[in-house]
Design a protein around this motif. Structure first.
Motif, PDB file in Angstrom:
ATOM      1  N   ALA A 216       2.756   2.952   0.400  1.00  0.00           N
ATOM      2  CA  ALA A 216       1.310   3.037   0.175  1.00  0.00           C
ATOM      3  C   ALA A 216       0.628   3.574   1.431  1.00  0.00           C
ATOM      4  CB  ALA A 216       0.750   1.665  -0.196  1.00  0.00           C
ATOM      5  N   GLY A 217       0.197   4.815   1.402  1.00  0.00           N
ATOM      6  CA  GLY A 217      -0.427   5.443   2.550  1.00  0.00           C
ATOM      7  C   GLY A 217      -0.842   6.860   2.222  1.00  0.00           C
ATOM      8  N   GLU A 218      -1.237   7.609   3.243  1.00  0.00           N
ATOM      9  CA  GLU A 218      -1.738   8.964   3.032  1.00  0.00           C
ATOM     10  C   GLU A 218      -0.677   9.878   2.442  1.00  0.00           C
ATOM     11  OE1 GLU A 218      -4.839  11.530   2.754  1.00  0.00           O
ATOM     12  OE2 GLU A 218      -4.929   9.444   3.456  1.00  0.00           O
ATOM     13  N   GLY A 219       0.583   9.663   2.827  1.00  0.00           N
ATOM     14  CA  GLY A 219       1.644  10.486   2.264  1.00  0.00           C
ATOM     15  C   GLY A 219       1.741  10.352   0.757  1.00  0.00           C
ATOM     16  N   LEU A 220       1.598   9.140   0.253  1.00  0.00           N
ATOM     17  CA  LEU A 220       1.640   8.927  -1.193  1.00  0.00           C
ATOM     18  C   LEU A 220       0.411   9.509  -1.871  1.00  0.00           C
ATOM     19  CD1 LEU A 220       3.051   7.761  -3.650  1.00  0.00           C
ATOM     20  CD2 LEU A 220       1.971   5.553  -3.158  1.00  0.00           C
ATOM     21  N   THR A 221      -0.735   9.466  -1.205  1.00  0.00           N
ATOM     22  CA  THR A 221      -1.924  10.114  -1.766  1.00  0.00           C
ATOM     23  C   THR A 221      -1.659  11.590  -2.022  1.00  0.00           C
ATOM     24  OG1 THR A 221      -3.495   8.571  -0.740  1.00  0.00           O
ATOM     25  CG2 THR A 221      -4.332  10.751  -1.313  1.00  0.00           C
ATOM     26  N   CYS A 222      -1.034  12.257  -1.048  1.00  0.00           N
ATOM     27  CA  CYS A 222      -0.725  13.687  -1.207  1.00  0.00           C
ATOM     28  C   CYS A 222       0.260  13.911  -2.353  1.00  0.00           C
ATOM     29  CB  CYS A 222      -0.140  14.237   0.092  1.00  0.00           C
ATOM     30  SG  CYS A 222      -1.243  14.191   1.510  1.00  0.00           S
ATOM     31  N   SER A 413      -8.887   7.062  -0.313  1.00  0.00           N
ATOM     32  CA  SER A 413      -7.460   7.351  -0.229  1.00  0.00           C
ATOM     33  C   SER A 413      -6.640   6.067  -0.274  1.00  0.00           C
ATOM     34  CB  SER A 413      -7.158   8.117   1.058  1.00  0.00           C
ATOM     35  OG  SER A 413      -5.781   8.370   1.177  1.00  0.00           O
ATOM     36  N   ARG A 414      -7.103   5.052   0.410  1.00  0.00           N
ATOM     37  CA  ARG A 414      -6.364   3.788   0.425  1.00  0.00           C
ATOM     38  C   ARG A 414      -6.319   3.166  -0.972  1.00  0.00           C
ATOM     39  NH1 ARG A 414      -7.896  -0.348   5.022  1.00  0.00           N
ATOM     40  NH2 ARG A 414      -7.014   1.386   6.189  1.00  0.00           N
ATOM     41  N   ALA A 415      -7.464   3.185  -1.648  1.00  0.00           N
ATOM     42  CA  ALA A 415      -7.510   2.617  -3.000  1.00  0.00           C
ATOM     43  C   ALA A 415      -6.591   3.386  -3.939  1.00  0.00           C
ATOM     44  CB  ALA A 415      -8.942   2.629  -3.527  1.00  0.00           C
ATOM     45  N   ALA A 436      -8.653   0.334 -13.353  1.00  0.00           N
ATOM     46  CA  ALA A 436      -9.160  -0.472 -12.242  1.00  0.00           C
ATOM     47  C   ALA A 436      -9.526   0.409 -11.056  1.00  0.00           C
ATOM     48  CB  ALA A 436      -8.108  -1.505 -11.837  1.00  0.00           C
ATOM     49  N   LEU A 437      -8.720   1.439 -10.804  1.00  0.00           N
ATOM     50  CA  LEU A 437      -9.011   2.365  -9.702  1.00  0.00           C
ATOM     51  C   LEU A 437     -10.313   3.104  -9.962  1.00  0.00           C
ATOM     52  CD1 LEU A 437      -8.265   3.869  -7.107  1.00  0.00           C
ATOM     53  CD2 LEU A 437      -6.912   5.442  -8.516  1.00  0.00           C
ATOM     54  N   GLU A 438     -10.534   3.531 -11.171  1.00  0.00           N
ATOM     55  CA  GLU A 438     -11.783   4.217 -11.516  1.00  0.00           C
ATOM     56  C   GLU A 438     -12.994   3.360 -11.142  1.00  0.00           C
ATOM     57  OE1 GLU A 438     -13.047   6.512 -15.431  1.00  0.00           O
ATOM     58  OE2 GLU A 438     -13.087   4.330 -15.717  1.00  0.00           O
ATOM     59  N   ASN A 439     -12.970   2.095 -11.516  1.00  0.00           N
ATOM     60  CA  ASN A 439     -14.086   1.204 -11.197  1.00  0.00           C
ATOM     61  C   ASN A 439     -14.254   1.035  -9.691  1.00  0.00           C
ATOM     62  OD1 ASN A 439     -14.721   0.726 -13.902  1.00  0.00           O
ATOM     63  ND2 ASN A 439     -13.289  -0.993 -14.057  1.00  0.00           N
TER      64      ASN A 439
END
Length: 457
Positions: A216-222, A413-415, A436-439
């Protein structure tokens, strides 16, 4: 001889920086110790020391690191200005926290390597380089410059631009009868599984088909952004300032990523940082494919690793839509509280010029003949020139929503990474996680719910 133009000192009434999430006190003290003895402004350039914090320098042991140091020494010889190369913390989050701290402290760091997604988080800590480096900016890709532009101010100039790509083992593709690397996720799954099965049957029980950063971090966001973009799942937050992440295409993409864990990817993939994937592919040679960055060419082909001379690069695979590689990389920014802004800007201009020279000299004849490039994104000028003229180019480039969300990007990004990670680890199903992320994103940004917008080709 380089001359220094006068630059007005920063205003004392500038707005305060956003509060940092984390302070790295030891690093801050070390940097301050290195630079605080220059408290008195110098009038003679020979008495000036410019402190340069370069996130790549202390972690990249390839030729690029050696070249960077050589460029700084050449600048010193030409100008008489000393440059102190400062290390940065290892992770993106630690680097950001350190910069937030140091940008408040006069006479510590003058020039920073600024990640493309930090511009909206740190913009009030940097000079506007638009009027100071106009010619350099006009020569840069406007889409990349836009990533460093906040409210019309250019807080950093693109320096080492990265785009995510797929790295593959050319020897193993040939060994198992595949003529070209996969261009879709379905092809990747098929080829990765076939090679993984074959290598494990030959005795390497740790061999993996595909490795990527799943922590869980910026790498996974990408990574996850690329997954959902290739399925028409949108950009998390769209250009019209709407939250689009809760849609069936993004959900499908997350589910596919979760399915890889324990099949073509290691069971521990959800704990992988970027370097874990690098070690599995380059250092141990126990992976067929790795989600990588274009800068990894320097790490793989100019340092003797387990896969030296056995690697190729192609664009991120497609789904039902064309594949999309995440825009990354660093720009160079000058601190607003720098005691030596003219010399700092001169250093930035010099480094940009040296990088331009490198791109112009990098031709196919200078690359290792075993390196294979296949359908790279056209934004990669230096690499695209290495592709034969009759070789098709492909792949889109997608930017993370940092400029859209400004100081809220870190929370966004964290969420997002946490939500995807909960799906990868089986803590949540993809559909409720997306809802849940959308909210949560609506609460963070104040933007309304929306739908994915058509991707620009």
């Amino acid at each position: 001889m380089i001359t220094f133009s006068s630059i007005n000192p920063p205003s004392k009434s500038r707005p305060a920086l956003h509060k940092r999430l984390r302070i790295i006190p030891v690093l801050a003290l070390a940097v301050c110790s290195a630079g605080c003895h220059h408290a008195t402004p110098d009038t003679n350039p020979e008495q000036v020391t410019v402190n340069f914090m370069d996130p790549e320098w202390s972690h990249d042991q390839s030729r690029r690191s050696v070249m960077s140091e050589a460029n700084l020494r050449e600048f010193e010889e030409q100008t008489g200005v000393k440059v102190k190369h400062l290390p940065a913390p290892e992770t993106s989050q630690q680097q950001l926290a350190a910069m937030r701290d140091l940008l408040r402290k006069p006479d510590t760091v003058d020039v920073y390597g600024v990640d493309v997604v930090w511009s909206g988080l740190l913009d009030d800590g940097f000079l506007d380089l638009k009027p100071l480096l106009a010619s350099e900016l006009s020569a840069a890709d406007p889409d990349v410059v836009a990533g460093y532009t906040v409210n019309g101010r250019v807080v950093a100039v693109p320096y080492h631009t990265n785009v995510s790509i797929l790295m593959y083992r050319t020897d193993l593709l040939k060994k198992y009868g595949f003529r070209t690397p996969p261009q879709t996720w379905s092809e990747l799954e098929k080829i990765a599984l076939r090679i993984q099965q074959g290598e494990r049957a030959a005795g390497d029980q740790n061999f993996a088909g595909f490795v990527w950063p799943g922590a869980a971090g910026e790498g996974l966001t990408c990574v996850a952004l690329e997954w959902q973009m290739s399925e028409g799942g949108g950009s998390i937050i769209e250009a019209n300032h709407t939250v689009s992440v809760n849609n069936p295409h993004a959900i499908k993409a997350w589910q596919r990523g979760a399915r890889w864990i324990g099949t073509i990817s290691p069971s521990s993939s959800a704990t992988y940082q970027e370097w874990d994937a690098i070690n599995a592919f380059e250092n141990s040679g126990e992976a067929a494919f790795r989600r990588a960055w274009t800068s990894d060419y320097f790490l793989t082909n100019e340092v003797e690793t387990a896969v030296y001379g056995k690697t190729g690069f192609t664009n991120v695979p497609a789904g039902t839509m064309p594949g999309a590689g995440t825009l990354g990389g660093f720009g160079l920014g000058v601190a607003r509280i720098s005691k030596h802004p003219a010399e700092a800007v001169a250093l930035v201009r010099f480094l940009l010029h040296k990088e331009s020279q490198l791109e112009q000299s990098r031709a196919a004849a200078q690359l290792p003949p075993t390196t294979e490039f296949y359908r790279l994104p056209t934004i990669l000028k230096a690499y695209s020139r290495s592709i034969p003229a009759n070789q098709p180019r492909g792949g889109r480039v997608v930017a993370r929503p940092s400029s859209l969300t400004g100081p809220n990007y870190e929370k966004v990004s964290r969420a997002y990474a946490d939500a995807v990670h909960s799906v990868l680890t089986g803590k949540q199903k993809a559909a409720p996680a997306a809802a849940a992320l959308e909210n949560e994103l609506i609460q963070i940004t104040g933007f309304p719910k929306g739908q994915p917008q058509p991707a620009r080709k």
